[in-house]
Design a protein around this motif. Structure first.
Motif, PDB file in Angstrom:
ATOM      1  N   LEU A 252      38.818  42.336  36.161  1.00  0.00           N
ATOM      2  CA  LEU A 252      40.111  41.843  36.988  1.00  0.00           C
ATOM      3  C   LEU A 252      41.397  42.407  36.249  1.00  0.00           C
ATOM      4  O   LEU A 252      42.242  43.250  36.910  1.00  0.00           O
ATOM      5  CB  LEU A 252      40.509  40.619  37.395  1.00  0.00           C
ATOM      6  N   ASP A 253      41.468  42.365  34.862  1.00  0.00           N
ATOM      7  CA  ASP A 253      42.762  42.980  34.165  1.00  0.00           C
ATOM      8  C   ASP A 253      42.382  44.254  33.979  1.00  0.00           C
ATOM      9  O   ASP A 253      43.524  44.772  34.119  1.00  0.00           O
ATOM     10  CB  ASP A 253      42.258  42.157  32.809  1.00  0.00           C
ATOM     11  N   SER A 254      41.292  44.943  33.997  1.00  0.00           N
ATOM     12  CA  SER A 254      41.065  46.573  34.021  1.00  0.00           C
ATOM     13  C   SER A 254      41.268  47.100  35.319  1.00  0.00           C
ATOM     14  O   SER A 254      41.451  48.328  35.481  1.00  0.00           O
ATOM     15  CB  SER A 254      39.909  46.997  33.175  1.00  0.00           C
ATOM     16  N   HIS A 255      41.271  46.359  36.524  1.00  0.00           N
ATOM     17  CA  HIS A 255      41.347  46.679  37.676  1.00  0.00           C
ATOM     18  C   HIS A 255      42.574  46.132  38.571  1.00  0.00           C
ATOM     19  O   HIS A 255      42.366  45.410  39.323  1.00  0.00           O
ATOM     20  CB  HIS A 255      40.246  46.599  38.447  1.00  0.00           C
ATOM     21  N   PRO A 256      43.629  46.313  38.136  1.00  0.00           N
ATOM     22  CA  PRO A 256      44.887  45.533  38.908  1.00  0.00           C
ATOM     23  C   PRO A 256      45.089  45.748  39.933  1.00  0.00           C
ATOM     24  O   PRO A 256      45.481  44.910  40.807  1.00  0.00           O
ATOM     25  CB  PRO A 256      46.244  46.241  37.789  1.00  0.00           C
ATOM     26  N   GLU A 257      44.431  46.810  40.844  1.00  0.00           N
ATOM     27  CA  GLU A 257      44.623  46.929  42.316  1.00  0.00           C
ATOM     28  C   GLU A 257      43.528  46.002  42.939  1.00  0.00           C
ATOM     29  O   GLU A 257      43.847  45.575  44.069  1.00  0.00           O
ATOM     30  CB  GLU A 257      44.289  48.149  42.721  1.00  0.00           C
ATOM     31  N   VAL A 258      42.473  45.939  42.357  1.00  0.00           N
ATOM     32  CA  VAL A 258      41.554  44.648  42.711  1.00  0.00           C
ATOM     33  C   VAL A 258      42.157  43.094  42.709  1.00  0.00           C
ATOM     34  O   VAL A 258      42.179  42.328  43.682  1.00  0.00           O
ATOM     35  CB  VAL A 258      40.047  44.603  42.220  1.00  0.00           C
ATOM     36  N   LEU A 259      42.958  43.046  41.418  1.00  0.00           N
ATOM     37  CA  LEU A 259      43.710  41.672  41.274  1.00  0.00           C
ATOM     38  C   LEU A 259      44.387  41.400  42.316  1.00  0.00           C
ATOM     39  O   LEU A 259      44.715  40.286  42.841  1.00  0.00           O
ATOM     40  CB  LEU A 259      44.141  41.488  39.833  1.00  0.00           C
ATOM     41  N   ALA A 260      45.374  42.533  42.567  1.00  0.00           N
ATOM     42  CA  ALA A 260      46.275  42.469  43.520  1.00  0.00           C
ATOM     43  C   ALA A 260      45.933  41.856  44.945  1.00  0.00           C
ATOM     44  O   ALA A 260      46.335  41.133  45.658  1.00  0.00           O
ATOM     45  CB  ALA A 260      47.257  43.558  43.549  1.00  0.00           C
ATOM     46  N   LYS A 261      44.826  42.507  45.393  1.00  0.00           N
ATOM     47  CA  LYS A 261      43.994  42.356  46.560  1.00  0.00           C
ATOM     48  C   LYS A 261      43.414  40.630  46.815  1.00  0.00           C
ATOM     49  O   LYS A 261      43.780  39.972  47.862  1.00  0.00           O
ATOM     50  CB  LYS A 261      43.004  43.250  46.949  1.00  0.00           C
ATOM     51  N   VAL A 262      42.923  40.424  45.648  1.00  0.00           N
ATOM     52  CA  VAL A 262      42.312  38.969  45.559  1.00  0.00           C
ATOM     53  C   VAL A 262      43.299  38.151  45.833  1.00  0.00           C
ATOM     54  O   VAL A 262      43.546  37.005  46.657  1.00  0.00           O
ATOM     55  CB  VAL A 262      41.585  38.669  44.187  1.00  0.00           C
TER      56      VAL A 262
ATOM     57  N   MET B  75      37.697  34.136  52.551  1.00  0.00           N
ATOM     58  CA  MET B  75      38.010  34.921  51.293  1.00  0.00           C
ATOM     59  C   MET B  75      36.938  36.083  51.085  1.00  0.00           C
ATOM     60  O   MET B  75      36.105  36.165  50.079  1.00  0.00           O
ATOM     61  CB  MET B  75      38.153  34.325  50.116  1.00  0.00           C
ATOM     62  N   LYS B  76      36.950  37.077  52.101  1.00  0.00           N
ATOM     63  CA  LYS B  76      35.760  37.882  52.200  1.00  0.00           C
ATOM     64  C   LYS B  76      35.765  39.072  51.053  1.00  0.00           C
ATOM     65  O   LYS B  76      34.919  39.446  50.280  1.00  0.00           O
ATOM     66  CB  LYS B  76      35.723  38.593  53.596  1.00  0.00           C
ATOM     67  N   TYR B  77      36.859  39.254  50.766  1.00  0.00           N
ATOM     68  CA  TYR B  77      37.248  40.516  49.772  1.00  0.00           C
ATOM     69  C   TYR B  77      36.870  39.727  48.282  1.00  0.00           C
ATOM     70  O   TYR B  77      36.532  40.321  47.360  1.00  0.00           O
ATOM     71  CB  TYR B  77      38.478  40.789  49.622  1.00  0.00           C
ATOM     72  N   THR B  78      37.338  38.569  48.029  1.00  0.00           N
ATOM     73  CA  THR B  78      37.257  37.623  46.573  1.00  0.00           C
ATOM     74  C   THR B  78      35.560  37.346  46.434  1.00  0.00           C
ATOM     75  O   THR B  78      35.169  37.530  45.694  1.00  0.00           O
ATOM     76  CB  THR B  78      38.027  36.389  46.631  1.00  0.00           C
ATOM     77  N   GLN B  79      34.739  37.179  47.931  1.00  0.00           N
ATOM     78  CA  GLN B  79      33.475  37.101  47.727  1.00  0.00           C
ATOM     79  C   GLN B  79      32.728  38.241  47.208  1.00  0.00           C
ATOM     80  O   GLN B  79      31.962  38.374  46.647  1.00  0.00           O
ATOM     81  CB  GLN B  79      32.880  36.697  49.097  1.00  0.00           C
ATOM     82  N   ALA B  80      33.378  39.546  47.734  1.00  0.00           N
ATOM     83  CA  ALA B  80      32.893  40.820  47.434  1.00  0.00           C
ATOM     84  C   ALA B  80      33.130  41.379  46.125  1.00  0.00           C
ATOM     85  O   ALA B  80      32.059  41.814  45.141  1.00  0.00           O
ATOM     86  CB  ALA B  80      33.566  41.947  48.406  1.00  0.00           C
ATOM     87  N   VAL B  81      34.288  40.701  45.470  1.00  0.00           N
ATOM     88  CA  VAL B  81      34.510  40.876  44.039  1.00  0.00           C
ATOM     89  C   VAL B  81      33.540  40.169  43.155  1.00  0.00           C
ATOM     90  O   VAL B  81      33.157  41.014  42.212  1.00  0.00           O
ATOM     91  CB  VAL B  81      36.056  40.531  43.649  1.00  0.00           C
ATOM     92  N   ALA B  82      33.243  38.903  43.757  1.00  0.00           N
ATOM     93  CA  ALA B  82      32.328  38.055  43.087  1.00  0.00           C
ATOM     94  C   ALA B  82      31.176  38.870  42.840  1.00  0.00           C
ATOM     95  O   ALA B  82      30.410  39.064  41.847  1.00  0.00           O
ATOM     96  CB  ALA B  82      32.430  36.665  43.246  1.00  0.00           C
ATOM     97  N   ARG B  83      30.324  39.353  44.046  1.00  0.00           N
ATOM     98  CA  ARG B  83      29.388  40.108  44.181  1.00  0.00           C
ATOM     99  C   ARG B  83      29.217  41.201  43.072  1.00  0.00           C
ATOM    100  O   ARG B  83      28.240  41.592  42.587  1.00  0.00           O
ATOM    101  CB  ARG B  83      28.794  40.236  45.469  1.00  0.00           C
TER     102      ARG B  83
END
Length: 514
Positions: free
Chosen positions: A323-333, A357-365
Motif C-alpha cells: 500500500l505504501d509503494s502503491h499510493p493510488e491503491v491506498l487512495a482507492k481503499v 468493500m469489493k476493492y479492498t477485498q481485491a487488494v487483500a487477494r
C-alpha cells in the motif's frame, strides 16, 4: 621395531579410513546423479551437506536459483541435495496440483515442518489422510459458516483497533521508525486466542499461554536435540501445556453449550455441533462420535493456532509495504471504506459492510497472490511417483511445489501488483484459479482461508482509515526474507501517526463474549 610397526599400523588405518570416506562420497554422488537423471540441478554437490550452507545463508537466492534451473527446460522442475536429502523443486502449476492431489499413504505425505511430528505429534491435522481426514474436516466446517465468521469479525476488529492504537503510541514516543513484524505477530496471537477460545482463557492463563507459545516459536527454528534444557525439549513440553490449556477451554465450552447458550467464539461453534453428534450417538446406541474428546480437540485447536500465526503476519506486513509503494491503491481503499464505514460512527464493521468493500477485498487477494506467505509446501514421496512421462520422483525425495512460482504464471502481467485483476469485470481469480495456490489445493487446502482473508481485509480497512503511515525506505528493505514465511527484509519498518479525528469506540470484548 614396535613403535615403527605401531606407526605403520596407524598409517594403514588412516589410509583405510580415507579410502572408506572417499568411497562414501563417490557413492553419494552416484546416488544423487542417478536420482537427478536428466532434470536440471547441480552436477556436483558438497559431500554430506549438499547445498545446505547456501540455503541457510540466503534462502531467497537459493530458491531463486532453483526457479531459474526449473525455467531452463520445458520440464518445469529442478533438483538439489540438502543434508542427505534429494529434493525436487516444482515450478509448473499443473505438476504442483498433481502433488497436492496425491496426498495419500502410497504417494505423497505433507511435511509442514521438518521436525513437525516430533514437535506437535503424529496426529496433527496436516499428517492425516484419507477418510479420517475427510471426517475431521467435515466436523470443522461449521466453524467457518457465514454466521460464525460474522461473530469472529466483531472480535477481530476490536483487537486490531487496540493494537493499532498501541502501535501509534509506540511510534510517537520515538523519532526512529518502528518494525512491525513482532507487533503484528503479537496482534495475531491475541486475535487467535480470542477468536478460538474467547472467554475461556483468563488473564493469567493468557500470560502462561503467551510464554509457552514463545518457547514453541524458539524451538521451531532449532535442531531436534531432545535433551533436558534444550530449546527443542522446552518447545515440545510447551506444546503439551498449550494443548492441555486448549483442552480445558474445550471442556468449559462444552459445559456452556450444553446450556444452549449463544456461541461467542470458534470453540463454541465447534462444541455446539460436537454435542449434537454425541447426543445422536447416544440415542442410536452407536459408538461415541470421533474427534470429540477434550484432548483431541485441544490438539486440533493448537493446529489452527499454529496455522494462523506466521502466515497471517506475513500478509499483514506485505499489505502495509505494498500500500505504501502503491499510493493510488491506498487512495482507492480509503475512499471505498469511507463510503461504507466511518470511525466516528463507533459502529463495528459488519459482514454486510465487508461484502461492500469489493476493492479492498481485491487488494487483500492480490497481496496474497503477489506475496504468498508459505511460498513452498514440502511433501515427502512415500513411494516412487511418476511426475511426468520422462521422470519418476524417487522414494524418500522431499518435493517442494511452489505456490510463489504459480502466482506468477497465467495471470496478466503477473509481476505487477494489480488488485483490479480480481474485479468482477476481469475475474482473474476464476480464469486463473489453478494458479492461485496461496491456500494450497486438494484435500489439504486451507480450511480457514475465508477467515484469513476477512482478517486481512479488516486490517487493511482499519489501518488505512485510522493511520497515516510511511515506510522507512532503505536499500533492500522490500527484499524477501524467510522467517520461515516470507516478510520484508527490514521487518517492515514504518513511521506512524493518527489519521482519524478520533478512534472509534468499539464495545468491550467482555460484552461480546458474555
Amino acid at each position: 621395531m614396535t613403535p615403527l610397526l605401531s606407526s605403520f599400523s596407524l598409517t594403514d588405518i588412516a589410509s583405510y579410513l580415507v579410502c572408506f570416506l572417499l568411497l562414501l562420497i563417490l557413492l553419494e554422488q552416484i546416488s544423487y546423479l542417478a536420482k537427478k537423471a536428466s532434470i536440471p540441478g547441480p552436477s556436483f554437490v558438497v559431500p554430506f551437506l549438499g547445498n545446505a550452507i547456501p540455503l541457510v545463508r540466503n534462502p531467497t537466492n537459493f530458491w531463486d536459483l532453483q526457479s531459474s534451473l526449473a525455467k531452463s527446460t520445458p520440464l518445469g522442475f529442478s533438483a538439489n541435495y540438502i543434508i542427505g536429502n534429494f529434493i525436487v523443486f516444482i515450478r509448473d502449476t499443473e505438476l504442483s496440483h498433481k502433488v497436492f492431489a496425491n496426498v495419500r499413504p502410497d504417494a505423497f505425505h505433507l511435511v509442514g515442518h521438518p521436525f513437525g511430528k516430533k514437535l506437535f505429534g503424529e496426529h496433527n491435522l496436516i499428517y492425516m489422510m484419507g477418510q479420517e481426514h475427510k471426517n475431521l474436516r467435515r466436523r470443522i466446517a461449521p466453524n467457518f459458516t457465514p454466521k460464525a465468521l460474522s461473530t469472529y469479525t466483531a472480535l477481530q476488529q476490536i483487537i486490531i483497533l487496540d493494537h493499532l492504537k498501541s502501535w501509534v503510541a509506540k511510534a510517537q514516543s520515538q523519532t526512529d521508525s518502528i518494525p512491525l513484524r513482532i507487533l503484528a505477530r503479537d496482534m495475531n496471537l491475541d486475535t487467535s486466542q480470542t477468536v478460538f477460545v474467547g472467554p475461556y482463557l483468563g488473564l493469567k492463563a493468557r500470560e502462561r499461554f503467551e510464554r509457552d507459545y514463545f518457547l514453541f516459536n524458539v524451538g521451531l527454528m532449532k535442531l531436534p536435540i531432545d535433551f533436558p534444557g534444550t530449546a527443542f525439549r522446552n518447545a515440545r513440553l510447551a506444546v503439551d501445556r498449550l494443548i492441555q490449556t486448549l483442552a480445558t477451554c474445550t471442556e468449559m465450552s462444552k459445559t456452556r453449550m450444553q446450556k444452549r447458550e449463544e456461541p461467542s467464539c470458534l470453540i463454541d461453534y465447534w462444541m455446539q455441533e460436537t454435542l449434537r453428534e454425541i447426543e445422536e450417538a447416544k440415542l442410536t446406541g452407536e459408538p461415541a462420535a470421533p474427534f470429540s474428546t477434550d484432548a483431541e480437540i485441544g490438539g486440533y485447536l493448537f493446529d489452527f493456532l499454529f496455522a494462523a500465526q506466521d502466515a497471517s503476519t506475513s500478509s499483514l506486513l506485505w499489505a502495509v509495504a505494498l500500500l505504501d509503494s502503491h499510493p493510488e491503491v491506498l487512495a482507492k481503499v480509503r475512499a471505498e471504506v469511507a463510503g461504507v464505514w466511518s470511525p466516528e460512527s463507533d459502529e463495528l464493521i459488519t459482514a454486510e459492510m465487508l461484502r461492500e468493500m469489493k476493492y479492498t477485498q481485491a487488494v487483500a487477494r492480490e497481496v496474497v497472490r503477489f506475496r504468498p506467505p508459505a511460498t513452498l509446501v514440502p511433501h515427502i514421496a512415500a513411494e516412487r511417483f511418476p511426475l511426468t512421462e520422462s521422470y519418476t520422483i524417487p522414494k524418500g525425495a522431499i518435493v517442494f511445489p511452489s505456490a510463489f512460482e504459480s502466482s506468477f504464471q497465467g495471470f496478466s502481467e503477473p509481476e505487477r501488483f494489480d488488485p483490479e485483476r480480481f474485479s468482477e469485470e476481469r475475474q482473474e481469480d476464476q480464469v486463473f484459479k489453478r494458479n492461485f495456490l496461496a491456500f494450497g489445493a486438494g484435500p489439504h487446502q486451507c480450511v480457514g482461508q475465508r477467515y484469513a482473508l476477512n482478517h486481512l481485509v479488516l486490517f487493511i480497512a482499519l489501518f488505512a482509515t485510522l493511520i497515516n503511515f510511511k515506510r522507512d525506505r532503505r536499500d533492500g528493505c522490500d527484499e524477501i526474507a524467510y522467517v520461515p514465511t516470507i516478510c520484508p527484509k527490514d521487518d517492515c519498518r514504518v513511521f506512524l501517526s493518527q489519521r482519524c479525528t478520533r478512534y472509534p469506540s468499539f464495545p468491550a470484548l467482555e460484552d461480546l463474549m458474555k
